[in-house]
Scaffold this motif. Sequence first.
Motif, short mmCIF file in Angstrom:
data_model
loop_
_atom_site.label_atom_id
_atom_site.label_comp_id
_atom_site.label_asym_id
_atom_site.label_seq_id
_atom_site.Cartn_x
_atom_site.Cartn_y
_atom_site.Cartn_z
N UNK A 88 13.16 -4.90 -7.13
CA UNK A 88 12.39 -5.24 -8.37
C UNK A 88 10.96 -4.64 -8.18
N UNK A 89 10.50 -3.85 -8.91
CA UNK A 89 9.37 -2.98 -8.71
C UNK A 89 8.05 -3.79 -8.57
N UNK A 90 8.09 -5.14 -9.20
CA UNK A 90 6.79 -5.71 -9.04
C UNK A 90 6.92 -6.14 -7.54
N UNK A 91 7.74 -6.77 -6.98
CA UNK A 91 7.95 -7.20 -5.50
C UNK A 91 7.81 -6.17 -4.62
N UNK A 92 8.11 -4.88 -4.88
CA UNK A 92 8.22 -3.68 -4.01
C UNK A 92 6.81 -3.23 -4.17
N UNK A 93 5.97 -3.18 -5.18
CA UNK A 93 4.61 -2.52 -5.13
C UNK A 93 3.62 -3.74 -4.26
N UNK A 94 4.12 -4.86 -4.48
CA UNK A 94 3.19 -5.98 -3.52
C UNK A 94 3.64 -5.74 -2.13
N UNK A 95 4.72 -5.55 -1.95
CA UNK A 95 4.99 -5.16 -0.55
C UNK A 95 4.41 -3.96 0.13
N UNK A 96 4.21 -2.90 -0.92
CA UNK A 96 3.91 -1.66 -0.14
C UNK A 96 2.20 -2.18 0.04
N UNK A 97 1.69 -2.54 -0.90
CA UNK A 97 0.18 -2.99 -0.76
C UNK A 97 -0.27 -3.76 0.29
N UNK A 98 0.68 -4.53 0.68
CA UNK A 98 0.44 -5.43 1.90
C UNK A 98 0.94 -4.97 3.38
N UNK A 169 6.20 7.16 -7.38
CA UNK A 169 6.48 6.68 -8.91
C UNK A 169 6.87 5.13 -8.96
N UNK A 170 7.37 4.53 -7.81
CA UNK A 170 7.69 3.30 -8.31
C UNK A 170 6.43 2.36 -8.34
N UNK A 171 5.56 2.83 -8.04
CA UNK A 171 4.07 1.93 -8.08
C UNK A 171 3.44 2.29 -9.76
N UNK A 172 3.80 3.59 -10.10
CA UNK A 172 3.44 3.97 -11.58
C UNK A 172 4.28 3.22 -12.34
N UNK A 173 5.69 2.98 -12.15
CA UNK A 173 6.56 2.23 -13.14
C UNK A 173 6.25 0.86 -13.16
N UNK A 174 5.70 0.26 -12.20
CA UNK A 174 5.43 -0.92 -11.86
C UNK A 174 4.13 -1.27 -12.82
N UNK A 175 3.17 -0.46 -12.71
CA UNK A 175 2.04 -0.70 -13.44
C UNK A 175 1.97 -0.57 -15.03
#
Length: 341
Positions: A88-98, A169-175
């Motif tokens: 799920x891109x929202x969870x993945x983007x948060x994980x990447x930033x952490x 790309x997944x960060x862009x898709x999430x935003x």
Amino acid sequence: MSVMSELLSGTKPLRGRAVLDLRLAAFDYRDARRMWQIEDPHTALLVHSVLGGAPGYRALADAPVPQSEAEFPGWVQRTVLDPTLALYSRAEAEYLLREDPRITHRSLYYDILGAMASGASTASSIGSLIGRERGAMTHPLDVLESTGYVTRSEDILRPRKPTLTLTDPIVRFNQLITLPYAPLIEDGRAADAWSAGRPTFHAKILGPHFEELTRVWTRRYARDETDGLEIGPVGSAEISDAKTRTKHEVDVLALAPGERPRSPHARITLLGEAKATLSPRGPADLDRLDRIRTLIGEQGHDVRDTKLALFSLHGFDRNLHAAAAARDDVLLIGLNHLYGG
């Protein structure tokens, strides 16, 4: 990666002890297509525009791989728009930033990523969108660039403010897709969310992603897949037209090997335009490139051997094919060609 780099940098005790710097980049778009085992190039492009070439996402996508454009919406809804999955891109983007300990105020970084996904491409324009001074953008943008979330690109012909773009790309898709429609998605209505976000996907994700792939093709494959075309530094540029008081955005520009970017009299070997619009490209697109090549020559660059390349996601009309066949300085590059067909 950031922790490891800090341990070996500057005045740290381990400085000078490093014997290997091995950075594993994501697969490029052709390798990613083979990894996902997708035959159709257009479907491969759609998947790559969402997940890029990170091989770990292949195992996390717990759904049949799409093999046609018609299967793609269902795949999106069952993977990056399914809150129950790790992908799920929202969870993945948060994980990447952490992952990076320097990113402590994640709300600021989310605001920056959102502004960039919406089209802001300079520190001042990003700061303007999120209500902060340009100077306050320097540190967080440096952090995002060093961690690989942001790419800084210079105009290849003249000094001007660098362009900042989202790398992952997944960060862009999430935003652009997931966050705006998160209430729908988390209420189990992923199909409605995708239907609402689809125009944004085609305009702000697929189009820019296709442009970037044309630069990758020029840099990595054009030398071997054209008739002796010499390729050195590759990038984009902005060309001023004093007569019409307009500026032309050049999607792909390649200098000759050995030439240095932003040198005053560089030899240019390829000038290209990339379009992901639904209509096939026509002779007017070639006329525009002819005009830009003339302007670049008038500005002192060597364009005597410059090839003109038109990249199209949806082909070329018969009039353009006829015009290109009558010349030896025109390349028509469709999606099959980009993928090695």
